[in-house]
Design an enzyme around this catalytic site. Structure first.
Site, mmCIF file in Angstrom:
data_model
loop_
_atom_site.group_PDB
_atom_site.id
_atom_site.type_symbol
_atom_site.label_atom_id
_atom_site.label_comp_id
_atom_site.label_asym_id
_atom_site.label_seq_id
_atom_site.Cartn_x
_atom_site.Cartn_y
_atom_site.Cartn_z
ATOM 1 N N ARG A 151 -9.726 8.116 -0.645
ATOM 2 C CA ARG A 151 -10.714 8.445 0.408
ATOM 3 C C ARG A 151 -11.459 9.468 0.064
ATOM 4 N NH1 ARG A 151 -8.799 6.504 5.677
ATOM 5 N NH2 ARG A 151 -10.514 7.447 6.342
ATOM 6 N N GLU B 160 -8.866 0.252 -2.486
ATOM 7 C CA GLU B 160 -9.764 0.369 -1.499
ATOM 8 C C GLU B 160 -10.699 1.440 -1.396
ATOM 9 O OE1 GLU B 160 -7.389 0.804 2.071
ATOM 10 O OE2 GLU B 160 -6.150 -1.411 1.742
ATOM 11 N N THR C 121 -8.316 3.497 8.855
ATOM 12 C CA THR C 121 -9.478 2.654 8.688
ATOM 13 C C THR C 121 -9.201 2.127 10.023
ATOM 14 O OG1 THR C 121 -9.117 2.127 6.391
ATOM 15 C CG2 THR C 121 -10.983 0.806 7.586
ATOM 16 N N GLU D 109 -10.636 -9.654 3.502
ATOM 17 C CA GLU D 109 -9.599 -9.073 4.040
ATOM 18 C C GLU D 109 -9.883 -9.135 5.624
ATOM 19 O OE1 GLU D 109 -7.136 -5.792 2.509
ATOM 20 O OE2 GLU D 109 -6.391 -5.482 4.422
ATOM 21 N N ASN E 281 1.011 -1.184 -0.172
ATOM 22 C CA ASN E 281 0.034 0.169 -0.090
ATOM 23 C C ASN E 281 0.877 1.137 0.075
ATOM 24 O OD1 ASN E 281 -1.541 2.214 1.181
ATOM 25 N ND2 ASN E 281 -3.139 0.878 1.560
ATOM 26 N N ARG F 242 -7.362 12.651 1.227
ATOM 27 C CA ARG F 242 -6.244 13.167 2.226
ATOM 28 C C ARG F 242 -4.991 12.797 1.723
ATOM 29 N NH1 ARG F 242 -7.307 9.886 7.623
ATOM 30 N NH2 ARG F 242 -9.213 10.753 7.392
ATOM 31 N N HIS G 65 0.944 6.148 2.154
ATOM 32 C CA HIS G 65 1.662 7.013 2.844
ATOM 33 C C HIS G 65 2.714 7.691 2.023
ATOM 34 C CE1 HIS G 65 -1.207 6.582 5.922
ATOM 35 N NE2 HIS G 65 -0.849 5.592 6.178
ATOM 36 N N HIS H 88 -3.714 -4.504 8.049
ATOM 37 C CA HIS H 88 -3.845 -3.486 8.922
ATOM 38 C C HIS H 88 -2.972 -3.503 10.018
ATOM 39 C CE1 HIS H 88 -5.280 0.272 10.646
ATOM 40 N NE2 HIS H 88 -5.945 0.489 9.483
ATOM 41 N N HIS I 61 -5.897 3.639 -1.333
ATOM 42 C CA HIS I 61 -7.002 3.706 -0.841
ATOM 43 C C HIS I 61 -7.474 5.414 -1.160
ATOM 44 C CE1 HIS I 61 -9.960 4.029 3.232
ATOM 45 N NE2 HIS I 61 -10.467 4.283 2.005
HETATM 46 N N1 PXP Z 1 -5.906 -2.978 4.665
HETATM 47 C C1 PXP Z 1 -6.893 -2.083 4.587
HETATM 48 C C2 PXP Z 1 -8.266 -2.483 4.410
HETATM 49 C C3 PXP Z 1 -6.571 -0.715 5.116
HETATM 50 O O1 PXP Z 1 -7.485 0.266 5.083
HETATM 51 C C4 PXP Z 1 -5.087 -0.481 5.041
HETATM 52 C C5 PXP Z 1 -4.783 0.751 5.706
HETATM 53 O O2 PXP Z 1 -4.727 1.680 4.512
HETATM 54 C C6 PXP Z 1 -4.323 -1.448 5.221
HETATM 55 C C7 PXP Z 1 -4.655 -2.741 4.900
HETATM 56 C C8 PXP Z 1 -2.774 -1.169 5.331
HETATM 57 O O3 PXP Z 1 -2.760 -0.815 6.733
HETATM 58 P P1 PXP Z 1 -1.229 -0.368 7.136
HETATM 59 O O4 PXP Z 1 -0.921 0.796 6.448
HETATM 60 O O5 PXP Z 1 -1.255 -0.365 8.848
HETATM 61 O O6 PXP Z 1 -0.232 -1.367 6.712
#
Ligand code: PXP
Length: 239
Positions: free
Chosen positions: A45, A70, A101, A151, A7, A49, A10, A191, A43
């Protein structure tokens, strides 16, 4: 072997902090794929953001593996998904005021909306994954409303304050993974997973894909995206 979905939200967070055009999550995605990522996750949003629509459109053209989008099951997001056609959509709950999330989708309350979203997306050839807590009732509904995958929300395990709590939360994940597999759902997890907590999943073969963002991007700031993804990929391979 389980897959690693990286992901890159960030990377966009860092860009948006200055409102300029770097660092680019699209460039980060290319680096992540070269380092062995099996999928790229973003994601989009409602409040935009971090990831912008432009990022998703470019990623759709550039990602060579799988693009996982996402999103909340809103009409705006469904319209974007149907236009961009990512490989997979993961439906997540979304609140404007949350930092990230905060929990899985509550299918007991929202099953009609989610069922409709699943049907719309699947009719367009998009695979649909539902982000839910490791809870038997939620998994049964995910199956009933025809999701392709679940998930499992691993946040409560990864953020557990004590060993006892971590053990309890992990056993919920194990049960959820086994039940999901029995129901023929694809089972993913994500997550809060970092370079330490990933090791707990050793031997839990039911989980086919780990979705990991913050810990990889945090390490990338110090050692580079290539190394950060390779380090995580090696840990996932060793499970
Ligand atoms: N899975 C989902 C559904 C999420 O919303 C997120 C955060 O955007 C992640 C995985 C990844 O989480 P993390 O950034 O804490 O690894």
């Amino acid at each position: 072997m389980a897959e690693l979905a990286v992901n890159v939200d960030h990377v966009a967070t860092l860009r948006q902090a200055r409102g300029i055009d770097y660092p680019d999550p699209v460039a980060a995605a290319v680096a992540a794929e070269i380092a062995g990522a099996d999928a790229i996750v973003v994601h989009l949003r409602e409040d935009r953001r971090h990831i912008q629509e432009r990022d998703v459109r470019l990623l759709r053209q550039i990602v060579q593996s799988k693009l996982i989008l996402e999103m909340a099951a809103t009409s705006e997001m469904l319209g974007i998904a149907l236009d961009i056609l990512p490989h997979t959509v993961t439906l997540v709950p979304e609140k404007r005021e949350e930092l990230t999330t905060e929990g899985g989708l509550d299918l007991v309350t929202h099953q009609d909306i989610i069922r409709e979203a699943i049907s719309t997306l699947k009719n367009a050839g998009i695979k649909v994954c539902i982000f839910i807590d490791p809870d038997l009732d939620q998994i049964k509904i995910a199956h009933k409303i025809d999701a392709d995958m679940i998930e499992i929300h691993t946040g409560a395990f990864c953020d557990a304050a004590t060993e006892t709590e971590a053990r309890r939360e992990f056993s919920r994940i194990v049960d959820a993974a086994k039940i999901g597999t029995k129901l023929k759902l694809g089972v993913n997890a994500g997550h809060g997973i970092c370079y330490n907590t990933i090791k707990a999943f050793e031997g839990l073969r039911e989980i086919r894909e780990f979705s990991i963002g913050h810990s990889i991007v945090a390490r990338a700031v110090l050692v580079g995206m290539d190394q950060a993804v390779r380090d995580m990929k090696q840990l996932v391979k060793a499970l």
